[in-house]
Write a protein that holds these residues in place. Structure first.
Motif, PDB file in Angstrom:
ATOM      1  N   ARG A   1       0.840  -1.211   0.116  1.00  0.00           N
ATOM      2  CA  ARG A   1       0.113   0.137  -0.136  1.00  0.00           C
ATOM      3  C   ARG A   1       0.880   1.231   0.027  1.00  0.00           C
ATOM      4  NH1 ARG A   1      -4.439  -2.322   3.976  1.00  0.00           N
ATOM      5  NH2 ARG A   1      -5.363  -3.663   2.694  1.00  0.00           N
ATOM      6  N   VAL A  60      -1.861   8.010  -0.382  1.00  0.00           N
ATOM      7  CA  VAL A  60      -2.210   8.760  -1.479  1.00  0.00           C
ATOM      8  C   VAL A  60      -3.003  10.056  -1.074  1.00  0.00           C
ATOM      9  CG1 VAL A  60      -2.217   6.853  -2.960  1.00  0.00           C
ATOM     10  CG2 VAL A  60      -4.411   7.313  -1.861  1.00  0.00           C
ATOM     11  N   CYS A  62      -1.658  12.765  -4.966  1.00  0.00           N
ATOM     12  CA  CYS A  62      -1.399  12.090  -6.143  1.00  0.00           C
ATOM     13  C   CYS A  62      -0.819  13.217  -7.162  1.00  0.00           C
ATOM     14  CB  CYS A  62      -2.563  11.600  -6.755  1.00  0.00           C
ATOM     15  SG  CYS A  62      -3.530  10.271  -5.499  1.00  0.00           S
ATOM     16  N   ASP A  69     -10.197   7.216  -7.728  1.00  0.00           N
ATOM     17  CA  ASP A  69     -10.169   6.415  -8.647  1.00  0.00           C
ATOM     18  C   ASP A  69      -9.366   4.780  -7.950  1.00  0.00           C
ATOM     19  OD1 ASP A  69     -11.247   7.906 -10.502  1.00  0.00           O
ATOM     20  OD2 ASP A  69      -9.428   8.231 -11.526  1.00  0.00           O
ATOM     21  N   TYR A  70      -8.797   5.051  -6.949  1.00  0.00           N
ATOM     22  CA  TYR A  70      -7.890   4.365  -6.262  1.00  0.00           C
ATOM     23  C   TYR A  70      -8.441   3.570  -5.071  1.00  0.00           C
ATOM     24  CZ  TYR A  70      -4.476   6.952  -8.938  1.00  0.00           C
ATOM     25  OH  TYR A  70      -3.644   7.561  -9.976  1.00  0.00           O
ATOM     26  N   LEU A  95      -9.842   3.038  -0.103  1.00  0.00           N
ATOM     27  CA  LEU A  95      -8.476   3.765   0.749  1.00  0.00           C
ATOM     28  C   LEU A  95      -8.524   3.200   2.083  1.00  0.00           C
ATOM     29  CD1 LEU A  95      -8.280   7.279  -0.851  1.00  0.00           C
ATOM     30  CD2 LEU A  95      -7.385   5.088  -1.791  1.00  0.00           C
ATOM     31  N   ALA A 104      -3.738   3.284  -0.596  1.00  0.00           N
ATOM     32  CA  ALA A 104      -3.999   2.656  -1.760  1.00  0.00           C
ATOM     33  C   ALA A 104      -3.415   1.431  -1.946  1.00  0.00           C
ATOM     34  CB  ALA A 104      -4.196   3.420  -2.746  1.00  0.00           C
ATOM     35  N   ARG A 132      -1.335  -0.982  -3.922  1.00  0.00           N
ATOM     36  CA  ARG A 132      -0.422  -0.828  -5.104  1.00  0.00           C
ATOM     37  C   ARG A 132      -0.747  -0.945  -6.669  1.00  0.00           C
ATOM     38  NH1 ARG A 132       5.050   0.830  -5.210  1.00  0.00           N
ATOM     39  NH2 ARG A 132       5.225   0.399  -2.941  1.00  0.00           N
ATOM     40  N   ARG A 146      -3.814  -0.893  -7.762  1.00  0.00           N
ATOM     41  CA  ARG A 146      -4.545   0.015  -8.161  1.00  0.00           C
ATOM     42  C   ARG A 146      -3.856   1.259  -8.690  1.00  0.00           C
ATOM     43  NH1 ARG A 146      -9.689  -1.124  -7.797  1.00  0.00           N
ATOM     44  NH2 ARG A 146     -10.287   0.824  -8.120  1.00  0.00           N
ATOM     45  N   LEU A 147      -2.820   1.351  -8.393  1.00  0.00           N
ATOM     46  CA  LEU A 147      -2.148   2.583  -9.066  1.00  0.00           C
ATOM     47  C   LEU A 147      -1.403   2.515 -10.081  1.00  0.00           C
ATOM     48  CD1 LEU A 147      -0.207   3.550  -5.578  1.00  0.00           C
ATOM     49  CD2 LEU A 147      -2.178   4.594  -6.306  1.00  0.00           C
TER      50      LEU A 147
END
Length: 170
Positions: free
Chosen positions: A6, A9, A28, A36-37, A40, A84, A86, A88-89
């Motif tokens: 994680r 963000v 971000c 979008d991530y 959280l 978040a 990772r 999803r990033l």
């Protein structure tokens, strides 16, 4: 302890209004992408939130977090960092790094001598600085995180190589 998969963000700066919305600071590159991530997570992973951005406010966004329905609940989250997964990033180009990946790396000079470890990544507006602390240093050293000063970042090897300006490290 944050799960290693994680990345931080954003953070909750306090409540916004009386219906449970929060003021959200995004860390971000594209600030609005924080939503979008989701979900959280809090640093300890004990709580997670879906996020809906409801507007822009000074220094961030007004946002609704799932499960937060009162001003008091929003106030109680002030100062909470949000993480978040990772996965999803977005992937980063070869010359960009998540700060979380740099913290803890060994810092070695071009001769292979370890100077210390990265304790923090700071940015006061003129570019990133690596705060390096080591047993041979009288005080933490702020190393400019530029290609000239840090030509090699070896995440797999757990180190970065620095060629610091003359006199920076005594």
């Amino acid at each position: 302890m944050t799960a290693p998969d994680r990345v931080c963000v954003g953070a909750i700066a306090g409540s916004f209004g009386v219906r449970g919305e929060v003021r959200l600071k995004s860390f971000c590159a594209e600030p609005e992408a924080i939503a979008d991530y989701a979900p959280l997570f809090t640093e300890d992973g004990g709580r997670s939130f879906d996020i809906t951005l409801t507007g822009a406010v000074k220094g961030g966004f007004a946002a609704r977090l799932s499960g937060v329905t009162s001003k008091e609940a929003a106030d109680a989250l002030r100062g909470t960092s949000l993480f978040a997964d990772r996965a999803r990033l977005p992937s980063l180009p070869d010359d960009e790094f998540y700060h979380a990946d740099l913290i803890g790396l060994a810092v070695v000079d071009t001769g292979g001598v370890e100077i210390g470890r990265v304790r923090a990544v700071l940015n006061h507006g003129a570019g990133d600085l690596l705060e390096v602390l080591g047993p041979g240093l009288k005080a933490p050293v702020l190393l400019p995180f530029t290609r000239a000063v840090v030509p090699t970042v070896d995440l797999a090897g757990g180190r970065l190589i620095t060629d610091p300006p003359e006199g920076l490290i005594e």
